[in-house]
Motif scaffolding. Structure first.
Motif, PDB file in Angstrom:
ATOM      1  N   LEU A 136       0.706  -1.341   0.025  1.00  0.00           N
ATOM      2  CA  LEU A 136       0.036  -0.039  -0.138  1.00  0.00           C
ATOM      3  C   LEU A 136       0.713   1.403   0.004  1.00  0.00           C
ATOM      4  O   LEU A 136       0.311   2.374  -0.442  1.00  0.00           O
ATOM      5  CB  LEU A 136      -1.108   0.013   1.240  1.00  0.00           C
ATOM      6  N   ASN A 137       1.900   1.144   0.397  1.00  0.00           N
ATOM      7  CA  ASN A 137       3.090   2.492   0.399  1.00  0.00           C
ATOM      8  C   ASN A 137       3.880   2.327  -0.757  1.00  0.00           C
ATOM      9  O   ASN A 137       4.708   3.030  -1.029  1.00  0.00           O
ATOM     10  CB  ASN A 137       3.883   2.304   1.645  1.00  0.00           C
ATOM     11  N   GLY A 138       3.547   1.531  -1.942  1.00  0.00           N
ATOM     12  CA  GLY A 138       4.335   1.435  -3.133  1.00  0.00           C
ATOM     13  C   GLY A 138       5.227   0.861  -3.221  1.00  0.00           C
ATOM     14  O   GLY A 138       6.034   0.630  -4.421  1.00  0.00           O
ATOM     15  N   SER A 139       5.616   0.249  -2.244  1.00  0.00           N
ATOM     16  CA  SER A 139       7.235  -0.594  -2.097  1.00  0.00           C
ATOM     17  C   SER A 139       6.693  -1.947  -2.748  1.00  0.00           C
ATOM     18  O   SER A 139       5.538  -2.436  -2.560  1.00  0.00           O
ATOM     19  CB  SER A 139       7.714  -0.762  -0.821  1.00  0.00           C
ATOM     20  N   GLN A 140       7.453  -2.761  -3.502  1.00  0.00           N
ATOM     21  CA  GLN A 140       7.542  -3.769  -4.085  1.00  0.00           C
ATOM     22  C   GLN A 140       8.062  -4.727  -3.021  1.00  0.00           C
ATOM     23  O   GLN A 140       8.865  -4.911  -2.336  1.00  0.00           O
ATOM     24  CB  GLN A 140       8.553  -4.061  -5.285  1.00  0.00           C
ATOM     25  N   ARG A 141       7.081  -6.077  -2.776  1.00  0.00           N
ATOM     26  CA  ARG A 141       7.656  -7.085  -2.077  1.00  0.00           C
ATOM     27  C   ARG A 141       7.572  -8.430  -2.912  1.00  0.00           C
ATOM     28  O   ARG A 141       6.577  -8.599  -3.940  1.00  0.00           O
ATOM     29  CB  ARG A 141       6.346  -7.193  -1.159  1.00  0.00           C
ATOM     30  N   HIS A 142       8.408  -9.125  -2.568  1.00  0.00           N
ATOM     31  CA  HIS A 142       8.357 -10.491  -3.305  1.00  0.00           C
ATOM     32  C   HIS A 142       8.063 -11.623  -2.120  1.00  0.00           C
ATOM     33  O   HIS A 142       8.745 -11.706  -1.006  1.00  0.00           O
ATOM     34  CB  HIS A 142       9.940 -10.843  -3.578  1.00  0.00           C
ATOM     35  N   VAL A 143       7.147 -12.221  -2.297  1.00  0.00           N
ATOM     36  CA  VAL A 143       6.620 -13.175  -1.296  1.00  0.00           C
ATOM     37  C   VAL A 143       6.102 -14.466  -1.641  1.00  0.00           C
ATOM     38  O   VAL A 143       6.128 -14.641  -2.852  1.00  0.00           O
ATOM     39  CB  VAL A 143       5.258 -12.542  -0.631  1.00  0.00           C
ATOM     40  N   SER A 144       6.072 -15.265  -0.771  1.00  0.00           N
ATOM     41  CA  SER A 144       5.681 -16.931  -1.034  1.00  0.00           C
ATOM     42  C   SER A 144       4.504 -17.017   0.023  1.00  0.00           C
ATOM     43  O   SER A 144       4.521 -16.942   1.158  1.00  0.00           O
ATOM     44  CB  SER A 144       6.895 -17.632  -0.508  1.00  0.00           C
ATOM     45  N   ILE A 145       3.577 -17.506  -0.649  1.00  0.00           N
ATOM     46  CA  ILE A 145       2.337 -17.722  -0.084  1.00  0.00           C
ATOM     47  C   ILE A 145       1.689 -19.130  -0.155  1.00  0.00           C
ATOM     48  O   ILE A 145       1.748 -19.728  -1.080  1.00  0.00           O
ATOM     49  CB  ILE A 145       0.995 -16.789  -0.777  1.00  0.00           C
ATOM     50  N   THR A 146       1.403 -19.401   0.973  1.00  0.00           N
ATOM     51  CA  THR A 146       0.854 -20.996   1.324  1.00  0.00           C
ATOM     52  C   THR A 146      -0.611 -20.753   1.955  1.00  0.00           C
ATOM     53  O   THR A 146      -0.709 -19.618   2.498  1.00  0.00           O
ATOM     54  CB  THR A 146       1.503 -21.873   2.225  1.00  0.00           C
ATOM     55  N   GLY A 147      -1.496 -21.772   1.907  1.00  0.00           N
ATOM     56  CA  GLY A 147      -2.679 -21.649   2.815  1.00  0.00           C
ATOM     57  C   GLY A 147      -3.536 -22.729   2.595  1.00  0.00           C
ATOM     58  O   GLY A 147      -3.359 -23.763   1.920  1.00  0.00           O
ATOM     59  N   ALA A 148      -4.746 -22.697   3.183  1.00  0.00           N
ATOM     60  CA  ALA A 148      -5.711 -23.911   3.088  1.00  0.00           C
ATOM     61  C   ALA A 148      -6.903 -23.136   3.436  1.00  0.00           C
ATOM     62  O   ALA A 148      -7.356 -22.145   4.021  1.00  0.00           O
ATOM     63  CB  ALA A 148      -5.295 -24.814   4.242  1.00  0.00           C
TER      64      ALA A 148
END
Length: 170
Positions: A136-148
């Protein structure tokens, strides 16, 4: 000593788990006896567990609206847990976060983790969703997402839980 003997006798007689502290330490709480580990777990608020997680955690309603973001998620995505922000649909969040790959190519909305989780798919750490997002602040993020998905005993989907890990910090 009599008290400790009674506690030990009760533990052996009722097959309970004992979570006790030494009587000699006045700064420690009184010994507590639970009939099962489930009883102990019931005493710990779920939000305390989720807030203790070092990774970002989001809990979604079956409609796709966020029900909960832990502190790590609010920090990672520069998000808010204010009601107006939480009521946004997952599609609005998708547009806002602009997920894409390393080359900047946009991710199809069908591949977005919330869409997949709410259809019943589990995203494991063996095959996580790796994506670049705009916080939301404009910065780029590289993320790994898991879930169920979160389901009833008969399989009805109530919502979903997702865990995101910032790959830049590893």
């Amino acid at each position: 000593q009599m008290r400790n003997e009674k506690l030990m006798a009760r533990k052996n007689h009722h097959n309970t788990s004992e979570y006790a502290t030494p009587d000699s330490d006045p700064t420690r709480p009184e010994p507590v006896t639970y009939t099962s580990d489930d009883a102990l777990l019931a005493q710990i608020p779920l939000t305390s567990v989720l807030e203790a997680m070092p990774d970002a955690v989001g809990v979604y309603h079956q409609s796709g609206c966020l029900l909960y973001l832990n502190g790590a998620a609010r920090k990672l995505f520069q998000g808010s847990d204010e009601p107006a922000s939480m009521r946004r649909s997952w599609r609005e969040r998708f547009e806002q976060l602009q997920p894409g790959d390393a080359d900047g190519k946009s991710q199809p909305i069908e591949r977005w983790h919330v869409a997949r989780l709410l259809k019943g798919e589990t995203i494991t750490s063996d095959q996580p969703l790796e994506v670049y997002l705009t916080a939301l602040n404009g910065s780029q993020r590289h993320v790994s997402i898991t879930g169920a998905p979160i389901t009833t005993p008969d399989g009805k989907i109530l919502g979903a839980i997702a865990v995101a890990r910032d790959l830049e910090e590893q």
